[in-house]
Design a protein around this motif. Structure first.
Motif, short mmCIF file in Angstrom:
data_model
loop_
_atom_site.label_atom_id
_atom_site.label_comp_id
_atom_site.label_asym_id
_atom_site.label_seq_id
_atom_site.Cartn_x
_atom_site.Cartn_y
_atom_site.Cartn_z
N LYS A 239 0.83 -1.20 0.00
CA LYS A 239 0.00 0.00 0.00
C LYS A 239 0.86 1.26 0.00
N ARG A 242 2.34 1.79 -3.45
CA ARG A 242 1.32 2.26 -4.41
C ARG A 242 1.09 3.75 -4.26
N ILE A 243 0.98 4.24 -3.02
CA ILE A 243 0.75 5.67 -2.79
C ILE A 243 1.97 6.49 -3.22
N ALA A 276 -1.77 11.96 1.76
CA ALA A 276 -2.21 10.74 1.08
C ALA A 276 -2.22 9.56 2.03
N LEU A 277 -1.20 9.47 2.87
CA LEU A 277 -1.16 8.39 3.86
C LEU A 277 -2.32 8.51 4.84
N GLU A 278 -2.61 9.70 5.28
CA GLU A 278 -3.71 9.91 6.22
C GLU A 278 -5.06 9.59 5.57
N SER A 279 -5.18 9.89 4.28
CA SER A 279 -6.44 9.60 3.59
C SER A 279 -6.68 8.10 3.47
N GLU A 280 -5.61 7.31 3.54
CA GLU A 280 -5.72 5.85 3.49
C GLU A 280 -5.67 5.24 4.89
N ALA A 281 -5.85 6.09 5.91
CA ALA A 281 -5.91 5.66 7.33
C ALA A 281 -4.60 5.08 7.84
N PHE A 282 -3.47 5.47 7.24
CA PHE A 282 -2.20 4.97 7.75
C PHE A 282 -1.91 5.49 9.16
N GLN A 291 5.73 6.67 10.27
CA GLN A 291 5.19 7.50 9.19
C GLN A 291 6.23 8.54 8.76
#
Length: 314
Positions: A239, A242-243, A276-282, A291
């Motif tokens: 994941k 990919r981001i 982008a990471l936060e939008s994917e709940a990382f 992070q």
């Protein structure tokens, strides 16, 4: 508490994690937890309909290697003894399923003699005539640590509201020097790019030299972090890649269209990756430090490999 590569455990938290590991990993084999509140755990925490039983153990404090081995060894011996004592009860719950494997689950193994002890016990118990109704002819005793459940780790961390972390040491000065010697061409590229970040500022040369070392440090550490994720959390790494690749695809285009100065553009790209990471709940899955490591690795990687350049349009 015992500290491992993936977290910290005491007796209760390890047992809770184990039950989640087992329910996830052995669902297709009909895993059944043995609730211990009424008549005790009978020497096992649970079993599968394929004949595998499990017992969990974790001390509540950090032991040195010898003491940890002795505690684990004695626990194996004691709980295997419960098979004889509780034979009738176990047959009642397991029905016609005979035990093929008795697996001792413990967070960390520091002494290979524990494996030897388990093998000795397997040989001993296979010879016990009074347990023929309960044990398979190929009965075995195994010891497993948290490394056997890396694929289940993300799921368990999410359920327990814990975050994945990776303990990677900061590269030493010697490692940075060695990298610079081996990657002379990349170092030249870095100096050319990073000099633009400090162009016109006081101490531009000193700041450029310092930031080059920081970028190399972040790259070495970040790639070690990604290697650790590749080995232990491949789905998480997939994941992340990919981001990162999605952002990288558009960096050159954004550079051509941007009116930002190099330093501001560099910061904007890092902020975009973090968003982008936060939008994917990382943020719910990985620690703040992890992070930051992956964001700084991306900046370093892009600077070294050229997608992030400041020669045109900025």
């Amino acid at each position: 508490m015992i500290k491992t590569r993936f977290g910290q455990y005491n007796g209760d938290s390890w047992e809770e994690a184990c039950q989640l590991f087992l329910k996830k990993k052995y669902e297709s084999e009909g895993y059944q937890e043995m609730i211990a509140h009424t008549k005790g755990d009978l020497g096992i925490e649970g079993f599968t309909r394929t004949g595998v039983v499990f017992q969990c153990y974790c001390p509540d404090e950090e032991y040195e290697s010898k003491k940890l081995y002795e505690a684990q060894r004695d626990k194996v011996t004691t709980d295997l003894g419960k098979l004889t004592k509780n034979k009738k009860e176990l047959i009642k719950y397991m029905g016609k399923v005979k035990i093929k494997k008795w697996i001792f689950l413990t967070p960390i193994i520091r002494n290979k003699e524990l494996i030897s002890h388990c093998q000795e016990k397997a040989t001993e118990y296979k010879c016990k005539a009074e347990l023929k109704e309960l044990l398979d002819d190929d009965f075995d005793v195994l010891v497993q640590d948290e490394g056997f459940f890396v694929e289940e780790m993300l799921y368990v961390k999410a359920v327990l509201n814990e975050k994945i972390d990776v303990n990677i040491a900061v590269p030493s000065t010697e490692e940075i020097i060695n990298w610079k010697q081996c990657e002379a061409e990349s170092v030249q590229i870095l100096f050319r790019k990073i000099s633009k970040l400090f162009k016109g500022s006081n101490n531009a040369e000193a700041n450029t030299n310092k930031y080059v070392d920081i970028i190399i440090r972040n790259l070495i550490k970040g790639q070690n972090v990604l290697d650790e994720l590749r080995d232990n959390h491949p789905m998480l790494l997939e994941k992340l890649v990919r981001i990162k690749s999605g952002i990288e695809t558009h960096i050159e285009q954004e550079l051509l269209l941007s009116d930002l100065q190099p330093k501001e553009f560099n910061k904007e790209i890092q902020t975009k990756y973090k968003s982008a990471l936060e939008s994917e709940a990382f943020g719910q899955m990985i620690s703040f430090v992890l992070q930051e490591d992956v964001i700084k690795e991306a900046e370093a990687d892009w600077l070294v490999r050229c997608p992030l350049d400041f020669e045109e349009g900025v």
